[in-house]
Enzyme design. Structure first.
Site, PDB file in Angstrom:
ATOM      1  CB  SER A  30      31.180  38.984  43.497  1.00 18.70           C
ATOM      2  OG  SER A  30      31.752  40.166  43.016  1.00 18.70           O
ATOM      3  CB  SER A  61      33.150  39.675  40.017  1.00 20.03           C
ATOM      4  OG  SER A  61      33.275  38.764  41.100  1.00 20.03           O
ATOM      5  CE  LYS A 104      33.736  35.056  40.240  1.00 22.58           C
ATOM      6  NZ  LYS A 104      33.428  35.928  41.392  1.00 22.58           N
TER       7      LYS A 104
END
Ligand code: GLN
Length: 483
Positions: free
Chosen positions: A175, A151, A76
């Site tokens: 997330s 997210s 990420k």
């Protein structure tokens, strides 16, 4: 090859059936083919990845491999990676090349994994649909009109579309678990303090936690073995032994006590999602588990408490992006105030600005007691609910998200509807507990996850409970047709 689990890939690499360079090239080819449309990556690092793969192959030949040496992963874009752009999904950091490595990614480097690149995400991890990225929305590989969840949507899409063998994510209010649920993969948010936050760009520091996003519980266990552990650079990271999370995957579940919170099966839950969860519970009963209704009475306060605490912490954390020391700087400022205003005005997207305003308001002198202090009291009560429930049950189960993935753009004008999508995941962050989502069924061709929550530091139990389910079901093995 890209259908293999991490354990299988590890064996193939060690047996010399495939080299890390070949494997890495095949993932890079897949990224080339699919990612223009899916938009899971912000940055792809082909040269670096092939260089790391070559080094991994040498390490394997030298007999110095760890279980994940040579395996292509992606991270990420919230983790600082030395020499590689680290944007956190924001224009604010569009030109930021991290000068140092986060502990999580450093651990993966040391284990010899390959870094294919950095994954798309909601700006500063604020969002539940991955529509808030400066780099555009990520698409759900099961249906490209749909959100992947957020997210960590880039991570979920990359793993579901087989663009990386596994990925890292972060979870402040859901997330990791929510996009895992919506993309049909396994995602685990560890206990607060289990994984170092050093070098992970902060959203809400008392809630943020990094974890694995993978195709199965077994793969997630192999990832967590590398991620978890004490780090003197993070004062909230616990100095506590890390078990081998793969060692207990095969413990039988006979006698496992499952609690079902009655508040998780109430209004707002899509009845088809409820059916998927109930069917999964029936599987657990067949495996010898007992099921009991429990109550988490503060559930209806979780979203409100979170949406005061998280923005409050975010407003403080994001104050460092001033265009001077950190972040985007506007052109030709006339004075210091103009520099601050325009740099922040141009650098942040609208959801981030909303949160900064809400957070600054909640922390301001006249309102602190009415909002922030009250939310903190609720937070303690929410935690106490869980601790009480765990006196009688070993794990808590329920839906991960109230609905399957929804169409991109459909909730753009309704932030409250968007925030309510976090209702089942937020409470574990507020309580610091570990939670996991495992694929448990399909609704209208879209995956639906089952959420499993365990007491603090019982990640091994979660992985065991997830793995046993995956031995008797094949939801985690399904993949999007066009992929
Ligand atoms: N959807 C939640 C939010 O917007 C949670 C995000 C997260 O876990 N990073 O804040």
């Amino acid at each position: 090859m890209y259908e293999k689990s991490l354990a299988e890939l590890s064996r193939s690499l060690k047996a010399g059936e495939v080299s890390s360079v070949e494997l890495t090239q095949s993932y890079l080819d897949r990224i080339n083919t699919f990612d223009n449309d899916l938009n899971a990556f912000i940055t792809v690092c082909p040269d670096l990845a092939l260089e790391q793969a070559k080094a991994a192959d040498e390490r394997i030949v030298a007999g110095q491999a760890t279980p994940l040496t040579g395996i292509p992963l992606a991270h990420k874009d919230i983790f600082c990676t030395e020499g590689i752009k680290t944007s956190c999904g924001s224009k604010m950091l569009d030109n930021f090349i991290a000068p140092y490595e986060s502990t999580v990614t450093a651990n993966f480097k040391a284990a010899g994994t390959v870094n294919l690149g950095k994954l798309n995400m909601d700006e500063f991890a604020m969002g539940g649909s991955n529509e808030n990225s400066f780099y555009g929305p990520v698409k759900n590989p099961w249906n490209r009109d749909m959100i992947p969840g957020g997210s960590s949507g880039g991570s979920a899409t990359a793993v579901a579309a087989r663009l990386a063998a596994a990925a890292t994510g972060t979870d402040t209010g859901g997330s990791i678990r929510q996009p895992a649920s919506m993309c049909g993969i396994t995602g685990l948010k560890p206990t607060y303090g289990r994984v170092s936050r050093w070098g992970m760009i902060a959203f809400a520091s008392s809630l943020d936690q990094a974890g694995p996003m993978a195709r199965s519980a077994e793969d997630a266990a192999m990832m967590l073995n590398i991620m978890a552990g004490f780090d003197p650079k993070d004062s909230t990271c616990m100095d506590r032994a890390v078990p081998d999370y793969t060692a207990t995957l095969n413990e039988p579940l006979k006698g496992l006590r499952i609690g079902l919170p009655k508040e998780y099966f109430a209004e707002g839950l899509d009845s088809r999602v409820e059916q998927v969860v109930r069917d999964a519970i029936a599987e657990y009963k067949k495996l010898g588990a007992t099921v009991k209704e429990i109550s988490l009475p503060q559930t209806h306060h979780c979203v409100a408490a979170y949406y005061v605490i998280a923005p409050a912490e975010a407003s403080a954390n994001l104050s460092r992006f001033d265009g001077v020391r950190f972040g985007h700087r506007c052109e030709d400022p006339t004075d210091l105030e103009d520099l601050y205003k325009r740099s922040r005005g141009e650098g942040f997207g609208s959801e981030v600005k909303n949160r900064i305003m809400v957070g600054a308001y909640a922390l301001s002198a006249g309102y602190y007691d009415a909002y922030y202090a009250k939310a903190q009291k609720l937070r303690r009560m929410i935690r106490d609910d869980f601790l009480k429930a765990f006196e009688d049950v070993d794990v808590i189960m329920g839906p991960t998200a109230p609905t399957p993935a929804f169409p991109i753009g459909s909730k753009a004008d309704d932030p409250v509807a968007m925030y309510l999508g976090d209702i089942f995941t937020i409470s574990t962050n507020l309580a610091g507990l570990p939670g996991m989502s495992v694929p448990a069924g399909m609704v209208d061709g879209l995956p639906v996850g089952l959420q499993i929550i365990a007491p603090h530091f019982e990640e091994a139990r979660l992985l065991n409970v997830g793995h046993q389910f995956q031995l008797v079901t094949d939801w985690h093995q399904q993949k999007p047709e066009a992929i």
